[in-house]
Design a protein around this motif. Structure first.
Motif, PDB file in Angstrom:
ATOM      1  N   ASN A  69       8.905  -9.981 -20.130  1.00  0.00           N
ATOM      2  CA  ASN A  69       7.634 -10.359 -20.756  1.00  0.00           C
ATOM      3  C   ASN A  69       6.915 -11.415 -19.924  1.00  0.00           C
ATOM      4  O   ASN A  69       5.701 -11.354 -19.747  1.00  0.00           O
ATOM      5  CB  ASN A  69       7.858 -10.869 -22.187  1.00  0.00           C
ATOM      6  N   ARG A  70       7.665 -12.364 -19.428  1.00  0.00           N
ATOM      7  CA  ARG A  70       7.073 -13.405 -18.575  1.00  0.00           C
ATOM      8  C   ARG A  70       6.515 -12.788 -17.297  1.00  0.00           C
ATOM      9  O   ARG A  70       5.443 -13.179 -16.835  1.00  0.00           O
ATOM     10  CB  ARG A  70       8.128 -14.461 -18.252  1.00  0.00           C
ATOM     11  N   LEU A  71       7.239 -11.809 -16.738  1.00  0.00           N
ATOM     12  CA  LEU A  71       6.775 -11.121 -15.538  1.00  0.00           C
ATOM     13  C   LEU A  71       5.435 -10.444 -15.789  1.00  0.00           C
ATOM     14  O   LEU A  71       4.537 -10.496 -14.952  1.00  0.00           O
ATOM     15  CB  LEU A  71       7.822 -10.102 -15.069  1.00  0.00           C
ATOM     16  N   GLN A  72       5.273  -9.822 -16.953  1.00  0.00           N
ATOM     17  CA  GLN A  72       4.017  -9.140 -17.269  1.00  0.00           C
ATOM     18  C   GLN A  72       2.834 -10.108 -17.270  1.00  0.00           C
ATOM     19  O   GLN A  72       1.717  -9.704 -16.976  1.00  0.00           O
ATOM     20  CB  GLN A  72       4.105  -8.455 -18.632  1.00  0.00           C
ATOM     21  N   GLN A  73       3.067 -11.361 -17.592  1.00  0.00           N
ATOM     22  CA  GLN A  73       1.994 -12.348 -17.668  1.00  0.00           C
ATOM     23  C   GLN A  73       1.782 -13.106 -16.359  1.00  0.00           C
ATOM     24  O   GLN A  73       0.838 -13.869 -16.233  1.00  0.00           O
ATOM     25  CB  GLN A  73       2.290 -13.362 -18.783  1.00  0.00           C
ATOM     26  N   SER A  74       2.663 -12.905 -15.389  1.00  0.00           N
ATOM     27  CA  SER A  74       2.624 -13.725 -14.177  1.00  0.00           C
ATOM     28  C   SER A  74       1.850 -13.052 -13.048  1.00  0.00           C
ATOM     29  O   SER A  74       1.511 -11.882 -13.107  1.00  0.00           O
ATOM     30  CB  SER A  74       4.051 -14.022 -13.721  1.00  0.00           C
ATOM     31  N   LYS A  75       1.608 -13.859 -12.000  1.00  0.00           N
ATOM     32  CA  LYS A  75       0.992 -13.343 -10.786  1.00  0.00           C
ATOM     33  C   LYS A  75       1.391 -14.251  -9.631  1.00  0.00           C
ATOM     34  O   LYS A  75       2.001 -15.298  -9.834  1.00  0.00           O
ATOM     35  CB  LYS A  75      -0.521 -13.259 -10.928  1.00  0.00           C
ATOM     36  N   GLY A  76       1.068 -13.842  -8.443  1.00  0.00           N
ATOM     37  CA  GLY A  76       1.331 -14.652  -7.261  1.00  0.00           C
ATOM     38  C   GLY A  76       2.803 -14.933  -7.032  1.00  0.00           C
ATOM     39  O   GLY A  76       3.657 -14.070  -7.222  1.00  0.00           O
ATOM     40  N   MET A  77       3.096 -16.177  -6.632  1.00  0.00           N
ATOM     41  CA  MET A  77       4.460 -16.572  -6.283  1.00  0.00           C
ATOM     42  C   MET A  77       5.393 -16.504  -7.483  1.00  0.00           C
ATOM     43  O   MET A  77       6.560 -16.145  -7.342  1.00  0.00           O
ATOM     44  CB  MET A  77       4.469 -17.989  -5.689  1.00  0.00           C
ATOM     45  N   GLU A  78       4.894 -16.822  -8.671  1.00  0.00           N
ATOM     46  CA  GLU A  78       5.739 -16.740  -9.864  1.00  0.00           C
ATOM     47  C   GLU A  78       6.206 -15.299 -10.080  1.00  0.00           C
ATOM     48  O   GLU A  78       7.389 -15.053 -10.336  1.00  0.00           O
ATOM     49  CB  GLU A  78       5.004 -17.235 -11.105  1.00  0.00           C
ATOM     50  N   ALA A  79       5.299 -14.343  -9.963  1.00  0.00           N
ATOM     51  CA  ALA A  79       5.662 -12.930 -10.120  1.00  0.00           C
ATOM     52  C   ALA A  79       6.644 -12.509  -9.032  1.00  0.00           C
ATOM     53  O   ALA A  79       7.632 -11.818  -9.303  1.00  0.00           O
ATOM     54  CB  ALA A  79       4.413 -12.049 -10.082  1.00  0.00           C
ATOM     55  N   PHE A  80       6.388 -12.936  -7.806  1.00  0.00           N
ATOM     56  CA  PHE A  80       7.264 -12.617  -6.680  1.00  0.00           C
ATOM     57  C   PHE A  80       8.688 -13.086  -6.962  1.00  0.00           C
ATOM     58  O   PHE A  80       9.646 -12.323  -6.826  1.00  0.00           O
ATOM     59  CB  PHE A  80       6.718 -13.273  -5.402  1.00  0.00           C
ATOM     60  N   LEU A  81       8.834 -14.340  -7.364  1.00  0.00           N
ATOM     61  CA  LEU A  81      10.160 -14.910  -7.621  1.00  0.00           C
ATOM     62  C   LEU A  81      10.846 -14.253  -8.821  1.00  0.00           C
ATOM     63  O   LEU A  81      12.066 -14.042  -8.801  1.00  0.00           O
ATOM     64  CB  LEU A  81      10.063 -16.425  -7.805  1.00  0.00           C
TER      65      LEU A  81
END
Length: 182
Positions: free
Chosen positions: A89-101
């Motif tokens: 769920n957190r991944l769905q809301q993330s972008k950039g480096m946060e999504a990458f990690l």
């Protein structure tokens, strides 16, 4: 299943590499079938090093194609899908480096189904390049462990038995802890 794949490889000559890659892509797109039997066939037929590289290549291409297709599908239906995992769920809301990690971490973690990571990524704001790099880098350690374990199982050496025993104990322990906490 491994026996059938090995037979396809043997009967295909040089096309065996392409058959392996196409099988990995197909399994990735379907999203719910484990690819361990293809890794086992690759290790058995091509040897450890070449089989591992072929498995990494096939799974990386499969993840990229799945990501593209899932994103196209999500954009067409324009609805949110529900995933009951706080990291996905957190991944769905993330972008950039946060999504990458997050993608990198979720690929390394063996108990999160690969198809769900790809689906959650496709529904997020992460770009294809970030997804592809994070996904591939995250798959490498998991595939090395899977390939080594598979090789040991095929040879059924003492190391293979120990790895199988420890893995089984870890999985059983996690399942017991999860069921006790409910």
């Amino acid at each position: 299943m491994v026996e059938e794949i090995l037979q396809w490889f043997e009967n295909s000559g040089l096309l065996a590499v392409w058959i392996s890659i196409i099988l990995n892509i197909s399994i990735s797109v379907l999203g719910f079938i484990p690819s361990v039997f293809i890794t086992a066939a690759n290790i058995s037929f091509f040897g450890f090093g070449k089989g591992l590289i072929l498995s990494i290549l096939g799974e990386a291409l499969g993840a990229m194609i799945s990501f593209y297709l899932y994103r196209k599908g999500i954009n067409k239906i324009k609805t949110k899908f529900i995933i009951n995992n706080k990291y996905l769920n957190r991944l769905q809301q993330s972008k950039g480096m946060e999504a990458f990690l997050l993608i990198l971490a979720l690929r390394v973690f063996p108990f999160v189904p690969s198809g769900l990571v790809t689906l959650a990524s496709a529904g997020s704001n992460v770009g294809m390049l970030n997804f592809s790099i994070a996904s591939t880098l995250g798959k490498i350690p998991a595939l090395v462990i899977e390939a080594y374990s598979t090789q040991q199982m095929l040879n059924w050496s003492g190391q293979g038995k120990v790895i199988l025993g420890i893995s089984s104990l870890i999985i059983i322990s996690i399942l017991i802890i999860k069921s006790a906490s409910k």
